[in-house]
Scaffold this motif. Structure first.
Motif, PDB file in Angstrom:
ATOM      1  N   GLY A  30      41.503  41.998  36.993  1.00 14.88           N
ATOM      2  CA  GLY A  30      40.684  42.860  36.136  1.00 14.88           C
ATOM      3  C   GLY A  30      41.518  43.899  35.410  1.00 14.88           C
ATOM      4  N   GLY A  31      42.465  44.487  36.127  1.00 13.79           N
ATOM      5  CA  GLY A  31      43.341  45.476  35.489  1.00 13.79           C
ATOM      6  C   GLY A  31      44.173  44.862  34.377  1.00 13.79           C
ATOM      7  N   LEU A  32      44.678  43.666  34.623  1.00 15.86           N
ATOM      8  CA  LEU A  32      45.477  42.979  33.603  1.00 15.86           C
ATOM      9  C   LEU A  32      44.630  42.616  32.387  1.00 15.86           C
ATOM     10  N   VAL A  33      43.461  42.041  32.622  1.00 14.69           N
ATOM     11  CA  VAL A  33      42.583  41.673  31.506  1.00 14.69           C
ATOM     12  C   VAL A  33      42.115  42.925  30.770  1.00 14.69           C
ATOM     13  N   GLY A  34      41.741  43.954  31.513  1.00 16.25           N
ATOM     14  CA  GLY A  34      41.313  45.205  30.875  1.00 16.25           C
ATOM     15  C   GLY A  34      42.418  45.810  30.031  1.00 16.25           C
ATOM     16  N   TYR A  35      43.646  45.741  30.527  1.00 16.82           N
ATOM     17  CA  TYR A  35      44.774  46.268  29.770  1.00 16.82           C
ATOM     18  C   TYR A  35      45.011  45.457  28.499  1.00 16.82           C
ATOM     19  N   LEU A  36      44.910  44.146  28.607  1.00 18.33           N
ATOM     20  CA  LEU A  36      45.112  43.292  27.430  1.00 18.33           C
ATOM     21  C   LEU A  36      44.006  43.459  26.396  1.00 18.33           C
ATOM     22  N   VAL A  37      42.798  43.733  26.845  1.00 22.91           N
ATOM     23  CA  VAL A  37      41.662  43.865  25.933  1.00 22.91           C
ATOM     24  C   VAL A  37      41.598  45.253  25.302  1.00 22.91           C
ATOM     25  N   ALA A  38      41.786  46.291  26.089  1.00 21.54           N
ATOM     26  CA  ALA A  38      41.546  47.646  25.581  1.00 21.54           C
ATOM     27  C   ALA A  38      42.641  48.635  25.954  1.00 21.54           C
ATOM     28  N   GLY A  39      43.813  48.165  26.304  1.00 17.51           N
ATOM     29  CA  GLY A  39      44.910  49.079  26.605  1.00 17.51           C
ATOM     30  C   GLY A  39      44.718  49.783  27.938  1.00 17.51           C
ATOM     31  N   THR A  40      45.281  50.976  28.021  1.00 22.43           N
ATOM     32  CA  THR A  40      45.234  51.741  29.267  1.00 22.43           C
ATOM     33  C   THR A  40      43.806  52.110  29.656  1.00 22.43           C
ATOM     34  N   ASP A  41      42.972  52.428  28.670  1.00 23.12           N
ATOM     35  CA  ASP A  41      41.570  52.747  28.972  1.00 23.12           C
ATOM     36  C   ASP A  41      40.858  51.538  29.588  1.00 23.12           C
ATOM     37  N   GLY A  42      41.156  50.350  29.105  1.00 22.87           N
ATOM     38  CA  GLY A  42      40.576  49.141  29.668  1.00 22.87           C
ATOM     39  C   GLY A  42      41.042  48.898  31.094  1.00 22.87           C
ATOM     40  N   LEU A  43      42.314  49.194  31.351  1.00 23.45           N
ATOM     41  CA  LEU A  43      42.859  49.059  32.704  1.00 23.45           C
ATOM     42  C   LEU A  43      42.085  49.942  33.674  1.00 23.45           C
ATOM     43  N   TRP A  44      41.938  51.221  33.330  1.00 23.99           N
ATOM     44  CA  TRP A  44      41.244  52.152  34.222  1.00 23.99           C
ATOM     45  C   TRP A  44      39.761  51.815  34.350  1.00 23.99           C
ATOM     46  N   SER A  45      39.157  51.336  33.265  1.00 24.95           N
ATOM     47  CA  SER A  45      37.739  50.950  33.325  1.00 24.95           C
ATOM     48  C   SER A  45      37.530  49.777  34.267  1.00 24.95           C
ATOM     49  N   ALA A  46      38.408  48.774  34.191  1.00 26.64           N
ATOM     50  CA  ALA A  46      38.290  47.610  35.071  1.00 26.64           C
ATOM     51  C   ALA A  46      38.514  48.014  36.518  1.00 26.64           C
ATOM     52  N   LEU A  47      39.521  48.847  36.760  1.00 28.38           N
ATOM     53  CA  LEU A  47      39.787  49.292  38.135  1.00 28.38           C
ATOM     54  C   LEU A  47      38.596  50.069  38.697  1.00 28.38           C
ATOM     55  N   ALA A  48      38.010  50.932  37.881  1.00 26.31           N
ATOM     56  CA  ALA A  48      36.850  51.710  38.338  1.00 26.31           C
ATOM     57  C   ALA A  48      35.661  50.792  38.631  1.00 26.31           C
ATOM     58  N   GLY A  49      35.421  49.820  37.783  1.00 25.68           N
ATOM     59  CA  GLY A  49      34.306  48.894  37.997  1.00 25.68           C
ATOM     60  C   GLY A  49      34.455  48.088  39.279  1.00 25.68           C
ATOM     61  N   VAL A  50      35.652  47.564  39.510  1.00 26.85           N
ATOM     62  CA  VAL A  50      35.895  46.768  40.722  1.00 26.85           C
ATOM     63  C   VAL A  50      35.786  47.644  41.967  1.00 26.85           C
ATOM     64  N   LEU A  51      36.357  48.828  41.935  1.00 25.17           N
ATOM     65  CA  LEU A  51      36.328  49.697  43.115  1.00 25.17           C
ATOM     66  C   LEU A  51      34.925  50.185  43.450  1.00 25.17           C
ATOM     67  N   ILE A  52      34.144  50.504  42.438  1.00 23.85           N
ATOM     68  CA  ILE A  52      32.776  50.967  42.696  1.00 23.85           C
ATOM     69  C   ILE A  52      31.950  49.841  43.306  1.00 23.85           C
ATOM     70  N   ALA A  53      32.070  48.640  42.756  1.00 25.11           N
ATOM     71  CA  ALA A  53      31.323  47.503  43.313  1.00 25.11           C
ATOM     72  C   ALA A  53      31.762  47.224  44.750  1.00 25.11           C
ATOM     73  N   ALA A  54      33.058  47.241  45.001  1.00 24.44           N
ATOM     74  CA  ALA A  54      33.559  46.971  46.346  1.00 24.44           C
ATOM     75  C   ALA A  54      33.075  48.039  47.333  1.00 24.44           C
ATOM     76  N   LEU A  55      33.079  49.289  46.926  1.00 25.24           N
ATOM     77  CA  LEU A  55      32.614  50.375  47.786  1.00 25.24           C
ATOM     78  C   LEU A  55      31.139  50.201  48.134  1.00 25.24           C
ATOM     79  N   PHE A  56      30.319  49.906  47.135  1.00 22.44           N
ATOM     80  CA  PHE A  56      28.886  49.766  47.372  1.00 22.44           C
ATOM     81  C   PHE A  56      28.599  48.590  48.296  1.00 22.44           C
ATOM     82  N   LEU A  57      29.288  47.483  48.091  1.00 26.10           N
ATOM     83  CA  LEU A  57      29.035  46.300  48.899  1.00 26.10           C
ATOM     84  C   LEU A  57      29.570  46.470  50.319  1.00 26.10           C
ATOM     85  N   ALA A  58      30.641  47.221  50.481  1.00 24.73           N
ATOM     86  CA  ALA A  58      31.204  47.433  51.818  1.00 24.73           C
ATOM     87  C   ALA A  58      30.372  48.407  52.641  1.00 24.73           C
TER      88      ALA A  58
END
Length: 162
Positions: A30-58
């Motif tokens: 996700g970080g790699l795809v986010g970075y390729l799509v939208a640069g550094t902002d995309g990287l952080w957005s993808a990381l935040a999305g994955v971490l929030i989902a993982a936290l909620f499910l855990a």
């Protein structure tokens, strides 16, 4: 009466372990795809999305595992539901905090965040299905049958035929 292990405990532990591994992979992809799509902002957005989902499910699986520690106690049922309900309330509070913190952040790229969140939830659902299909759990679990024939609800005399 000694507390016997609950049949959901190994399932939930396996789900948490697999979810941790898949979350790590999704963070990288996700970080790699986010970075390729939208640069550094995309990287952080993808990381935040994955971490929030993982936290909620855990939180849900962890709250059930914690609550299962009181199995065999006379107050097991209210303790269990209190802990699980507390986990849901915790998720609601974390959701509100995340919503208020992330809504006006300039680095959040909405589509990247959303797709990372959805990919994480879908991966978690796949993990749940695969783990439940592979685990060998009896149809009737968490029940102790009496080994002494005199201890059960015996209605006929020994040696009598029906």
């Amino acid at each position: 009466m000694t507390a016997s292990p609950i049949s959901s405990t190994p399932i939930l532990r396996t789900v948490l372990v697999w979810s941790g591994s898949v979350t790590a992979a999704l963070l990288v992809v996700g970080g790699l795809v986010g970075y390729l799509v939208a640069g550094t902002d995309g990287l952080w957005s993808a990381l935040a999305g994955v971490l929030i989902a993982a936290l909620f499910l855990a939180i849900t699986a962890a709250s059930i595992l914690i609550a299962n520690r009181w199995y065999g106690d006379a107050l097991y049922v209210p303790i269990f539901f209190g802990i699980v309900l507390g986990g849901w309330i915790l998720k609601f509070v974390v959701f509100l905090i995340a919503l208020f913190v992330l809504r006006d952040q300039p680095w959040v790229v909405g589509p990247v965040f959303f797709l990372a969140l959805v990919a994480s939830v879908l991966a978690s659902l796949v993990i749940d299905v695969v783990v439940l299909m592979r685990m060998r759990v009896p149809h009737v679990s968490d029940v102790e049958l009496p080994t002494d024939p005199d201890a059960g609800d015996r209605t006929d005399e020994p040696g009598a035929t029906r």
